[in-house]
Design an enzyme around this catalytic site. Structure first.
Site, PDB file in Angstrom:
ATOM      1  N   TYR A 223      40.495  25.049  32.152  1.00  0.00           N
ATOM      2  CA  TYR A 223      39.053  25.274  32.119  1.00  0.00           C
ATOM      3  C   TYR A 223      38.677  25.712  30.687  1.00  0.00           C
ATOM      4  CZ  TYR A 223      34.509  27.165  33.312  1.00  0.00           C
ATOM      5  OH  TYR A 223      33.162  27.415  33.373  1.00  0.00           O
TER       6      TYR A 223
ATOM      7  N   ARG B 236      31.243  51.023  39.275  1.00  0.00           N
ATOM      8  CA  ARG B 236      32.182  50.383  38.335  1.00  0.00           C
ATOM      9  C   ARG B 236      33.639  50.728  38.675  1.00  0.00           C
ATOM     10  NH1 ARG B 236      33.501  52.190  33.478  1.00  0.00           N
ATOM     11  NH2 ARG B 236      31.562  53.299  33.129  1.00  0.00           N
TER      12      ARG B 236
ATOM     13  N   LYS C  95      32.495  29.353  42.814  1.00  0.00           N
ATOM     14  CA  LYS C  95      32.664  27.974  43.252  1.00  0.00           C
ATOM     15  C   LYS C  95      32.876  27.909  44.771  1.00  0.00           C
ATOM     16  CE  LYS C  95      32.344  27.439  38.815  1.00  0.00           C
ATOM     17  NZ  LYS C  95      33.484  27.305  37.930  1.00  0.00           N
TER      18      LYS C  95
ATOM     19  N   ASP D 288      45.022  29.776  38.079  1.00  0.00           N
ATOM     20  CA  ASP D 288      43.606  29.699  38.430  1.00  0.00           C
ATOM     21  C   ASP D 288      43.503  28.759  39.632  1.00  0.00           C
ATOM     22  OD1 ASP D 288      40.936  28.957  38.649  1.00  0.00           O
ATOM     23  OD2 ASP D 288      40.578  29.016  36.486  1.00  0.00           O
TER      24      ASP D 288
HETATM   25  C1  LIG Z   1      33.942  27.840  36.708  1.00  0.00           C
HETATM   26  C2  LIG Z   1      35.387  28.046  36.454  1.00  0.00           C
HETATM   27  C3  LIG Z   1      35.847  29.185  35.780  1.00  0.00           C
HETATM   28  C4  LIG Z   1      34.912  30.234  35.216  1.00  0.00           C
HETATM   29  O1  LIG Z   1      34.235  30.897  36.235  1.00  0.00           O
HETATM   30  P1  LIG Z   1      32.793  31.616  36.032  1.00  0.00           P
HETATM   31  O2  LIG Z   1      32.521  32.167  37.374  1.00  0.00           O
HETATM   32  O3  LIG Z   1      31.847  30.545  35.585  1.00  0.00           O
HETATM   33  O4  LIG Z   1      32.992  32.653  34.986  1.00  0.00           O
HETATM   34  C5  LIG Z   1      37.206  29.332  35.606  1.00  0.00           C
HETATM   35  N1  LIG Z   1      38.076  28.400  36.054  1.00  0.00           N
HETATM   36  C6  LIG Z   1      37.669  27.279  36.683  1.00  0.00           C
HETATM   37  C7  LIG Z   1      38.688  26.296  37.136  1.00  0.00           C
HETATM   38  C8  LIG Z   1      36.314  27.067  36.912  1.00  0.00           C
HETATM   39  O5  LIG Z   1      35.916  25.950  37.527  1.00  0.00           O
END
Ligand SMILES: *Cc1c(COP(=O)(O)O)cnc(C)c1O
Length: 392
Positions: A111, A58, A208, A183
């Site tokens: 998101y 951690r 992703k 993001d």
């Molecule tokens: C999927 C996504 C998130 C969240 O990510 P997780 O790995 O599902 O927690 C945040 N921002 C965007 C743009 C996303 O597509």
């Protein structure tokens, strides 16, 4: 690996080295919670931060460390921190700046879970957010207050692919002494490197494009070294949303081909978008690569390519959107994005079903809106699949 190397070389090599103990070429998965010290003095030095090293996963782990070094190199940042999921990264990164009495200015187009965190969770900690409903940096500036400690946004946005001006928002933050956070999940560092455009911190859902194969959850924060080290030693340590070493290894392996997958997916997306734009059953296509998209010129300036996410509005509204989703044979009816496989979602009946209709429409999520994440299959097959799905 120094960051003057080309992106492709960094994607393969940065953060990783041949294991000095065994010669293992691939980064080992250090599937260990705990690391033993030689004696009490060494352990004390590790705890005190006087000696670099590992104690407990951690607090840090060698496989995670390799991923963090690679991510810092790819985003041209000073340092990076891995987290269990994108949302663990986003909440940790925001809490690194925000406490009781503080204020965030955020884009309304976010998101869903990030919006909920800012809108519902921050107030429980005595902080609040003003959501800017436009893309204009001047409106972000007007929303600033004396207690604003963060400007937060994403681009291109989900699911309508609006494009925000990264350089202008970075400059706004710098001129007003407010950190900016983006993001960068939709573009990935293969297409856009916001730190080079003046943004303070980049966050990712590594689930992703970075992972790319739909087999591991992960998140990442890249930014100034002192901020990342504060997050590591304080915020993430106490909230506990740490990535597993196995997931770090899967994401490291995924990144080895990021620079190959992304252009292939963008090329497929361009072909799919132009097919959809000419289809009589399609009302409108949201893809920044199309010249008539309002964010086209800006995207061309700040992105290397236009990405592999798009959405389109089917004639026939809610039922039309559902029909297309149900009739697809190659596109998987699935959430998430950035996978090698192409994915399809009818937003109104699935991801946005809990959002009241008027609010949903104000966000651009019309009844017939269908979102696509374009994979690495053959473009001809993807087009044929959509063509037969649209023949209802
Ligand atoms: C999927 C996504 C998130 C969240 O990510 P997780 O790995 O599902 O927690 C945040 N921002 C965007 C743009 C996303 O597509």
């Amino acid at each position: 690996m120094n960051s003057e190397k080309q992106f492709a070389t960094l994607a393969v090599h940065a953060g990783e080295q041949i294991d000095p103990l065994t010669g293992a070429l691939d980064t080992p998965i250090y599937q260990s919670t705990t690391f033993a010290a030689a004696d009490s003095a060494e352990m004390a030095a590790l705890y005190g931060g006087e000696k670099p090293g590992y104690m407990y996963t951690r607090y840090g782990n060698p496989t995670l460390h390799a991923l963090e070094e690679k991510l810092a190199a790819l985003e041209a940042g000073e340092a990076a921190l891995a987290a269990a999921t994108g949302m663990a990264a986003i909440s940790t990164a925001i809490l690194g700046y925000i406490g009781s009495g503080d204020h965030v200015v955020a884009s309304r187009s976010l998101y869903g879970a990030a919006y909920n965190f800012l809108n519902k969770k921050l107030p429980r900690m005595g902080a609040c957010t003003t959501f800017v409903p436009s893309l204009d940096p001047a409106d972000f500036e007007r929303a600033l207050q004396p207690n604003t400690r963060l400007i937060y946004f994403e681009t291109p946005t989900n699911p309508v692919l609006d494009v925000l001006d990264i350089g202008a928002l970075g400059e706004l933050g710098r001129s007003r002494g407010v950190p900016t956070m983006i993001d960068n999940t939709f573009a990935s560092p293969a297409l856009q490197q916001p730190l080079k455009l003046g943004v303070t911190v980049v966050v990712h859902s590594a689930t992703k494009y970075l992972c790319g194969h739909g087999d591991a959850m992960g998140g990442a924060i890249i930014g100034p070294a002192d901020y990342i080290s504060e997050l590591r030693q304080d915020v993430l340590r106490d909230f506990g949303g740490v990535m597993s070493p196995f997931n770090a290894w899967l994401i490291l392996r995924g990144i080895h081909t990021l620079h190959l997958r992304m252009p292939a997916q963008c090329a497929n997306a361009r072909q799919v978008a132009s097919f959809l734009a000419g289809h009589p059953k399609v009302e409108r296509v949201n893809y920044p690569g199309l010249e008539r998209h309002p964010g086209h010129a800006l995207a061309a300036r700040q992105m290397k390519d236009f990405g592999a996410m798009m959405s389109f509005e089917v004639k026939g509204g809610y039922e039309g959107g559902r029909q297309v989703m149900d009739r697809c044979r190659i596109f998987a009816r699935a959430a998430s994005l950035g996978d090698t496989r192409s994915l399809i979602v009818h937003s109104a009946s699935t991801s946005h079903r809990a959002v009241p209709r008027d609010e949903r429409r104000a966000m651009g999520v019309s009844d017939g809106l269908v979102r696509l994440s374009i994979g690495v299959e053959a473009a001809e097959d993807l087009i044929e699949d959509l063509d037969q799905a649209l023949a209802f």
